[in-house]
Design an enzyme around this catalytic site. Structure first.
Site, PDB file in Angstrom:
ATOM      1  N   CYS A  45      16.669 -51.011 -47.414  1.00  0.00           N
ATOM      2  CA  CYS A  45      15.482 -51.781 -47.041  1.00  0.00           C
ATOM      3  C   CYS A  45      15.363 -51.885 -45.526  1.00  0.00           C
ATOM      4  O   CYS A  45      14.283 -51.690 -44.958  1.00  0.00           O
ATOM      5  CB  CYS A  45      15.530 -53.168 -47.677  1.00  0.00           C
ATOM      6  SG  CYS A  45      14.085 -54.188 -47.307  1.00  0.00           S
ATOM      7  N   CYS A  94      16.864 -58.791 -54.146  1.00  0.00           N
ATOM      8  CA  CYS A  94      15.573 -59.466 -54.244  1.00  0.00           C
ATOM      9  C   CYS A  94      14.716 -58.989 -55.414  1.00  0.00           C
ATOM     10  O   CYS A  94      13.942 -59.769 -55.970  1.00  0.00           O
ATOM     11  CB  CYS A  94      14.808 -59.329 -52.932  1.00  0.00           C
ATOM     12  SG  CYS A  94      14.588 -57.635 -52.364  1.00  0.00           S
TER      13      CYS A  94
END
Length: 368
Positions: A108, A206
């Site tokens: 990410c 997440c």
């Protein structure tokens, strides 16, 4: 061209990014706040709306917006669903199916925050991006390079996650919290009534509810999650596993076999859908080979150098030597054998607080 002082701050709704935005505003920067909307499975969208804890939940968006309003900066929610799925989620799935254990936060950072988010910043005519990471960037005039250092708060240092940043990305990045302790940051948030001073740090993956990555993989690629043999190092069958994606190197619990002694996953043979188990001593390696290398103070490493390396986020640093290995790979030799070197995880190289660079663990070298 002169750099302006406009900065796009990635605001998660947590205390770190909130205080980072406040600090930059107080330092005279023209600050814009932005929250990244990431990909979720359709069945998790309701959880996104209800989740009061997650770093990427709707509640987090509301917290970030309230902070932006409090400190008086514009705020946007930016849609990163498609690139997040393409670069982070697909990689996460593919790595597990290959018997590797990925770190999606590193992917990410590399492909979303410092690739796509930086592009959005430039579209908003910002010359910098900023985050709440506890790390430091310093420009070295002698080397003519930007250098990355561990943050002052070693208990919160996040340089392990940032070792893939390039010179171009470091040049456009601000880390306001690098010289602060977490306790100080919480105090600043409380003194300025940001409303997030007591928020806990996010711990979960997440896009994976409850951190249950096995259930997540079972739901998105059920056709690739198949049972197979559990073998010892000599190839003797000891039992059957649920699917290699449910296991990682060093795992002891949940193997479903009883041999009268503890055994651990020492290897994952994705080609044959087999899990290899052994005694604890078989987990130890004398080094590793790293690929996908990014170096920060140097263009390349030509000779062996002494370093410390970190092979997972919460592990201690290991005294080692680093040397070229060919094919854009590096060889790390540990000074003492290390347990559970895990292919797919990130590895970061240090000299004191200086981040030399990092890569992805391809494989462990000789088992001890």
């Amino acid at each position: 061209m002169m750099m302006s002082n406009r900065v796009l701050v990635a605001m998660s709704g947590g205390v770190d990014s909130s205080v980072a935005a406040l600090m930059l505003k107080e330092q005279g920067y023209e600050v814009i706040g932005a929250h990244m909307r990431i990909w979720y499975r359709e069945e998790d969208e309701e959880l996104y709306e209800q989740n009061v804890k997650g770093c990427c939940s709707l509640a987090a968006v509301h917290d970030a917006k309230r902070v932006a309003d409090k400190i008086g900066i514009p705020f946007y929610v930016l849609n990163f669903k498609e690139p997040f799925y393409d670069w982070v989620v697909k990689n996460f799935i593919d790595e597990y199916l290959q018997g590797r254990t990925p770190n999606p936060c590193i992917a990410c950072n590399r492909f979303i925050k410092w690739e796509e988010f930086l592009k959005r910043a430039m579209a908003l005519e910002c010359d910098y991006i900023a985050t709440g990471h506890y790390s430091k960037i310093v420009y070295d005039n002698l080397k003519n390079r930007y250098l990355l250092y561990r943050g002052k708060d070693k208990t919160k240092d996040q340089s392990y996650m940032l070792s893939q940043l390039t010179q171009e990305q470091l040049a456009r990045t601000l880390f306001p919290l690098g010289d602060y302790y977490k306790e100080d940051v919480r105090n600043i948030a409380e003194q300025n009534e940001l409303g997030v001073a007591d928020k806990p740090d996010s711990q979960e993956i997440c896009f994976v509810p409850n951190n249950d990555y096995g259930e997540f993989l079972q739901s998105v690629v059920p056709e690739h999650i198949n049972p197979g043999p559990i073998l010892d190092a000599q190839g003797n069958k000891l039992g059957e596993h649920k699917g290699i994606a449910f296991y990682t190197i060093g795992q002891r619990r949940g193997l479903g076999i009883s041999l009268g002694r503890p055994v651990y996953v020492i290897d994952i043979d994705a080609d044959n859908n087999a899990l290899i188990v052994g005694d604890k001593e078989e987990l130890y390696s004398d080094g590793l080979i790293a690929e996908e290398i990014n170096l920060i103070p140097y263009e390349q490493i030509e000779n062996s150098i002494d370093i410390e390396c970190k092979i997972r986020y919460n592990s201690r640093n290991v005294s080692s030597t680093l040397q070229p290995y060919g094919n854009d790979q590096l060889l790390v030799k540990f000074n003492q054998p290390v347990e559970a070197v895990t292919p797919g995880q990130g590895v970061t190289f240090y000299q004191d607080d200086l981040v030399i660079g990092g890569g992805t663990i391809l494989k462990a070298t000789t088992k001890k």
